[in-house]
Structure formats: C-alpha cells, structure tokens
Design an enzyme around this catalytic site. Structure first.
Site, short mmCIF file in Angstrom:
data_model
loop_
_atom_site.label_atom_id
_atom_site.label_comp_id
_atom_site.label_asym_id
_atom_site.label_seq_id
_atom_site.Cartn_x
_atom_site.Cartn_y
_atom_site.Cartn_z
CB CYS A 76 -0.86 -0.05 1.27
SG CYS A 76 -1.89 1.38 1.54
CB CYS A 187 -3.58 3.89 -5.15
SG CYS A 187 -4.77 3.02 -4.10
N1 DGL Z 1 -4.04 0.67 -1.55
C1 DGL Z 1 -3.65 1.89 -0.94
C2 DGL Z 1 -2.44 2.53 -1.64
O1 DGL Z 1 -1.69 1.88 -2.33
C3 DGL Z 1 -4.66 2.96 -0.64
C4 DGL Z 1 -6.08 2.69 -0.46
C5 DGL Z 1 -6.75 3.45 0.66
O2 DGL Z 1 -6.94 4.68 0.57
O3 DGL Z 1 -7.10 2.78 1.62
O4 DGL Z 1 -2.19 3.70 -1.46
#
Ligand code: DGL
Length: 258
Positions: A76, A187
């Site tokens: 993430c 993301c």
């Molecule tokens: N999957 C997360 C990222 O790579 C973000 C998602 C969220 O805002 O929870 O930034």
C-alpha cells in the site's frame, strides 16, 4: 520474533488493493506461503491522518510479525508513506518491503513525457512524494490526481461498475486531449481499474505501477538473508481481513483477469 526460510511472507494493505502486489509475488515465488491481510474495516486509509494510518499499519504489521512472518510487504503506497520509515527504525533487522509510485520508469519512458499520477490524497501530499517527484522533475511533467473514490469502488469488489466508469470519466475529462503519455498507478487498488482508465485516455498511454519492482526486491532481500523457501511445491495463501465479508471478494480478485 521467530522465523526461518519456511515461514510465510505477510502482505498487508488497507483492503483488497494489495492483492495486485500479492499476484506479482506469487507469480515470482510460487513456492512461498503467504498471509494476506486486508484492513477493509478501516479502509480507505488515504483520507485519514498520517498518525491514524501509521497506527493501523504498525498494528497490522506487528500482529503478523508476532505470528512468525519472515518479511512484511506493505502493499500500500499510503501505508508505506505513513509507516515504513517508523517500522524500519523500530525493527532494523526485519525485512519490510514498501510500495511507492513508479515515477522513475514513467519519467524515463519518453522525451519529457506528460505523466498523470493517480494516488490517494495522503500519498500525494506527503513530503516523501514531493522529494521523489523532485528527482525526476527535469525529465517529465507530472500532474498529481488524487482519486479517493476509486478506492471505495474497488473495495466494493464490483469492478468496472457504471458508477466507477462515470467517476473516472469525470476526473479524467481534463486529460482526454491525447496529451497524456503515461499514467502512474500510485495506489495498489488502481491496477484493477487500468483497462477502464486506458479506454478513457486512449491506447497510446503507457501504465506504470510499483508492484513488480516490489516483488523483485522482496525476493532479493529474502535471498540475501538466506530466507528463500527451497521447497519444491506450490505455496499456500491465507486470505484474512478485518471485515469478514471481504474474504471471498479477495479470493475472487486474486484470480481476476483484468
Ligand atoms: N491501496 C492503498 C495505496 O496503495 C490505498 C487505499 C486506501 O486509501 O485505503 O495507497
């Protein structure tokens, strides 16, 4: 913390987005065992404060370390921005792999390319991101585009829904003039919307994301520490989530051909 080469690799995300990274890890190291933890009960992270995100990420990582994971992939970009430096300082001998927007390959993909960076509001407003962008500012024109709602659509597991398409058409409308050369999916949820974004921006737009690089780097770190699993068999994946309803969706998304 007790672990060895047979211990699992933990992969964490605010929800189902990190599955895009898990897929790359599994493709590269299919004989490893994985625990995938999605914190969907607290998603989205990208609109929370940095402190809130750090606390949630540290709690998730420490729980997996307690259970004997040999490495944690923070799959993430948002959680990496908020917590990776803190975790590395607290546990200097442990392997933490983070994700960051793939600005470098995008900047080097052409002659002064125009690069749209889609990520969460937190990722885009962090100093870490500005420092990364400054490194390649003379090679490309970057445009930051926060897309928090896209996380919610993908968390719902209803990929390519009409609402998702309408949202993307709206936020991408200033960029449909054919002048965008590259899109950074900053993301880990967003690769699930890649085809839809491509349809809106056109076939010539190239896409960049950090998941493959993170998987390669994870393998390298394990190798260096003698922690690669040498077993000649298919590894297992345990899907876990703070919201029970997301476990079936996670499995489905792991096999999604998008
Ligand atoms: N999957 C997360 C990222 O790579 C973000 C998602 C969220 O805002 O929870 O930034």
């Amino acid at each position: 913390m007790k672990y060895n080469s047979k211990s699992p690799i933990a992969v964490v995300d605010s929800g189902v987005g990190g599955i895009t990274v898990l897929r790359k890890l599994y493709k590269l190291m299919p004989n490893e065992d994985y625990i995938y933890f999605g914190d969907s009960a607290n998603a989205p992270y990208g609109v929370k404060t940095k402190d809130e995100i750090r606390n949630l990420t540290v709690k998730a990582c420490e729980a997996l370390m307690e259970r004997g994971a040999k490495a944690v992939v923070i799959a993430c970009n948002t959680a990496t921005s908020a917590a990776a430096a803190y975790l590395r300082e607290k546990y200097p001998d442990f392997i933490f792999i983070g994700l960051e927007p793939a600005l470098k390959p995008a900047a080097l993909s052409g002659e002064n390319p125009k690069v749209l960076v889609l990520a969460t509001p937190l990722t885009l407003k962090e100093e870490k991101f500005d420092n990364l962008m400054a490194k390649f500012a003379d090679r490309a024109e970057f445009i930051k585009l926060p897309a928090p709602e896209l996380v919610r659509f993908i968390e719902g597991g209803n990929l390519d829904s009409e609402e998702e398409i309408a949202y993307l058409e709206k936020i991408l409308s200033p960029y449909t003039d054919g002048r965008v050369d590259a899109v950074v999916l900053g993301c880990t949820h967003f690769p699930f919307a890649r085809k839809c974004i491509q349809r809106i921006l056109g076939e010539k737009v190239q896409f960049f994301e950090g998941s493959k690089g993170a998987a390669n780097y994870c393998k390298l770190c394990l190798e260096e520490k003698g922690l690669l699993n040498s077993a000649d068999r298919e590894g297992s994946i345990s899907f876990e989530n703070s919201d029970e309803n997301k476990i079936e969706i996670s499995k489905k998304m792991f096999y999604y051909k998008g």
